[in-house]
Motif scaffolding. Sequence first.
Motif, PDB file in Angstrom:
ATOM      1  N   PHE A  48       0.831  -1.200   0.000  1.00 13.94           N
ATOM      2  CA  PHE A  48       0.000   0.000   0.000  1.00 13.94           C
ATOM      3  C   PHE A  48       0.866   1.252   0.000  1.00 13.94           C
ATOM      4  N   HIS A  49       2.167   1.084   0.328  1.00 16.38           N
ATOM      5  CA  HIS A  49       3.097   2.221   0.279  1.00 16.38           C
ATOM      6  C   HIS A  49       4.470   1.710  -0.103  1.00 16.38           C
ATOM      7  N   SER A  50       5.165   2.461  -0.956  1.00 19.31           N
ATOM      8  CA  SER A  50       6.557   2.164  -1.279  1.00 19.31           C
ATOM      9  C   SER A  50       7.279   3.467  -1.596  1.00 19.31           C
ATOM     10  N   HIS A  51       8.562   3.525  -1.280  1.00 18.82           N
ATOM     11  CA  HIS A  51       9.351   4.686  -1.661  1.00 18.82           C
ATOM     12  C   HIS A  51      10.807   4.272  -1.830  1.00 18.82           C
ATOM     13  N   GLU A  52      11.443   4.878  -2.815  1.00 18.47           N
ATOM     14  CA  GLU A  52      12.865   4.660  -3.039  1.00 18.47           C
ATOM     15  C   GLU A  52      13.656   5.666  -2.217  1.00 18.47           C
ATOM     16  N   LEU A  53      14.860   5.272  -1.829  1.00 16.48           N
ATOM     17  CA  LEU A  53      15.733   6.199  -1.119  1.00 16.48           C
ATOM     18  C   LEU A  53      17.180   5.891  -1.466  1.00 16.48           C
ATOM     19  N   LEU A  54      18.027   6.882  -1.268  1.00 19.42           N
ATOM     20  CA  LEU A  54      19.457   6.739  -1.499  1.00 19.42           C
ATOM     21  C   LEU A  54      20.108   6.415  -0.169  1.00 19.42           C
ATOM     22  N   ALA A  55      20.667   5.217  -0.062  1.00 17.72           N
ATOM     23  CA  ALA A  55      21.264   4.775   1.195  1.00 17.72           C
ATOM     24  C   ALA A  55      22.577   5.495   1.445  1.00 17.72           C
ATOM     25  N   ALA A  56      23.082   5.354   2.674  1.00 22.06           N
ATOM     26  CA  ALA A  56      24.350   5.993   3.022  1.00 22.06           C
ATOM     27  C   ALA A  56      25.484   5.529   2.119  1.00 22.06           C
ATOM     28  N   SER A  57      25.383   4.306   1.595  1.00 24.76           N
ATOM     29  CA  SER A  57      26.406   3.758   0.705  1.00 24.76           C
ATOM     30  C   SER A  57      26.322   4.313  -0.702  1.00 24.76           C
ATOM     31  N   GLY A  58      25.228   5.048  -1.014  1.00 25.65           N
ATOM     32  CA  GLY A  58      25.019   5.545  -2.363  1.00 25.65           C
ATOM     33  C   GLY A  58      24.174   4.640  -3.219  1.00 25.65           C
ATOM     34  N   ASP A  59      23.720   3.508  -2.674  1.00 34.34           N
ATOM     35  CA  ASP A  59      22.883   2.577  -3.419  1.00 34.34           C
ATOM     36  C   ASP A  59      21.416   2.969  -3.320  1.00 34.34           C
ATOM     37  N   ALA A  60      20.658   2.661  -4.371  1.00 31.57           N
ATOM     38  CA  ALA A  60      19.222   2.907  -4.369  1.00 31.57           C
ATOM     39  C   ALA A  60      18.515   1.693  -3.783  1.00 31.57           C
ATOM     40  N   ILE A  61      17.759   1.909  -2.714  1.00 28.60           N
ATOM     41  CA  ILE A  61      16.997   0.828  -2.104  1.00 28.60           C
ATOM     42  C   ILE A  61      15.530   1.239  -2.049  1.00 28.60           C
ATOM     43  N   GLU A  62      14.664   0.266  -1.743  1.00 31.34           N
ATOM     44  CA  GLU A  62      13.229   0.538  -1.693  1.00 31.34           C
ATOM     45  C   GLU A  62      12.667   0.013  -0.381  1.00 31.34           C
ATOM     46  N   ARG A  63      11.797   0.792   0.224  1.00 31.47           N
ATOM     47  CA  ARG A  63      11.078   0.365   1.428  1.00 31.47           C
ATOM     48  C   ARG A  63       9.599   0.229   1.097  1.00 31.47           C
ATOM     49  N   VAL A  64       8.999  -0.869   1.533  1.00 28.46           N
ATOM     50  CA  VAL A  64       7.595  -1.129   1.213  1.00 28.46           C
ATOM     51  C   VAL A  64       6.843  -1.517   2.480  1.00 28.46           C
ATOM     52  N   ARG A  65       5.531  -1.189   2.495  1.00 20.43           N
ATOM     53  CA  ARG A  65       4.663  -1.521   3.623  1.00 20.43           C
ATOM     54  C   ARG A  65       3.401  -2.183   3.088  1.00 20.43           C
ATOM     55  N   PHE A  66       2.823  -3.076   3.906  1.00 19.08           N
ATOM     56  CA  PHE A  66       1.691  -3.879   3.476  1.00 19.08           C
ATOM     57  C   PHE A  66       0.525  -3.731   4.444  1.00 19.08           C
ATOM     58  N   ARG A  67      -0.651  -4.050   3.940  1.00 17.54           N
ATOM     59  CA  ARG A  67      -1.861  -4.147   4.769  1.00 17.54           C
ATOM     60  C   ARG A  67      -2.470  -5.527   4.598  1.00 17.54           C
ATOM     61  N   GLY A  68      -3.220  -5.941   5.604  1.00 19.81           N
ATOM     62  CA  GLY A  68      -3.904  -7.217   5.508  1.00 19.81           C
ATOM     63  C   GLY A  68      -2.972  -8.385   5.775  1.00 19.81           C
ATOM     64  N   CYS A  69      -3.511  -9.588   5.612  1.00 23.41           N
ATOM     65  CA  CYS A  69      -2.764 -10.822   5.874  1.00 23.41           C
ATOM     66  C   CYS A  69      -2.537 -11.591   4.574  1.00 23.41           C
ATOM     67  N   THR A  70      -1.480 -12.374   4.549  1.00 26.57           N
ATOM     68  CA  THR A  70      -1.145 -13.158   3.360  1.00 26.57           C
ATOM     69  C   THR A  70      -0.338 -14.372   3.780  1.00 26.57           C
ATOM     70  N   ASP A  71      -0.377 -15.412   2.967  1.00 28.75           N
ATOM     71  CA  ASP A  71       0.503 -16.561   3.200  1.00 28.75           C
ATOM     72  C   ASP A  71       1.600 -16.638   2.146  1.00 28.75           C
ATOM     73  N   LEU A  72       1.763 -15.528   1.369  1.00 25.32           N
ATOM     74  CA  LEU A  72       2.731 -15.520   0.279  1.00 25.32           C
ATOM     75  C   LEU A  72       3.294 -14.106   0.092  1.00 25.32           C
TER      76      LEU A  72
END
Length: 299
Positions: A48-72
């Motif tokens: 339901f939410h995701s954003h890219e960020l520039l890590a301290a190392s200079g690499d591009a990483i992504e953080r994501v958040r979820f809602r609800g339950c899943t088995d996968l």
Amino acid sequence: MRAELTHCLTYRYEAPVQLGEHRLCLRPRAQGHQRLIHHTLQITPEPFHSHELLAASGDAIERVRFRGCTDLLQLEARSLVETRQAAPLLTCFNGLEPSLPYPRGLLNHDLLGALEGWLPNGQHDPSAVELAQDALMGSNQQVLPFLQQLMEMIQDRVKYTQRHVGPAWPAGRTLRERVGSCRDLAMLMMECCRSVGLPARFVSGYHLAEPAPETYNLHAWTEIYLPGAGWRGFDPSAGGEISSRYIVLASSSKPDLSAAVQGSFTGPPATTSHLSWTIDADVEPRPVASSSQTMVQAA
């Protein structure tokens, strides 16, 4: 080299769970001797939410958040990457190859985090210091002979084995067990280099070896900061400097920050998860000339 990569990871849970925030390092590095032409990441269930960020190392990483339950939880990263071989190190040094131990005070202060030891008091593991001193003895205290001698000694003292789960071992354990995975050997080389004043960091990525193996796995190696040449990769598992057939995903002064996927879940007591993955690579047989963008390695 130009390579099209498809990296799929699937986490299956015994019961429906609530996924916590996840940190993803699945986007290949886009600078230096590596150019990212195209990248997509598909995630199931859709965050339901995701954003890219520039890590301290200079690499591009992504953080994501979820809602609800899943088995996968399923992730599929597709990337088209172009690499080129770095300039020879002796050419970069221009006759001024640094001698060792390298004086800490001559380094940019931004590199100090890549010099710290791993023991609780910030000191280096005595067994890694001893190994580094042994490598210095046969290298006339010159940086390139030292690095080659160090990799040869690591290969002589530690038997390489695959180990797909668990964190990288500290240097002392790897030397004591005399066996280690690629990330354990990378950690050992990092510790040895730091003890003689060479900044070192952990790298996670792909090694598209020739001939191609039956299956590809993530690989780990070490990047050393060499004044005049910048960050350069060395693979203690293979015993040499990396080639254009290595593709970087992430790097960090601490190995856990370069994991492809980091996250958590909550569910019924004793719920377990099972991870499966595939990595497919379609490699062009010859390097492809870059059309317009010039790639520069910072020094």
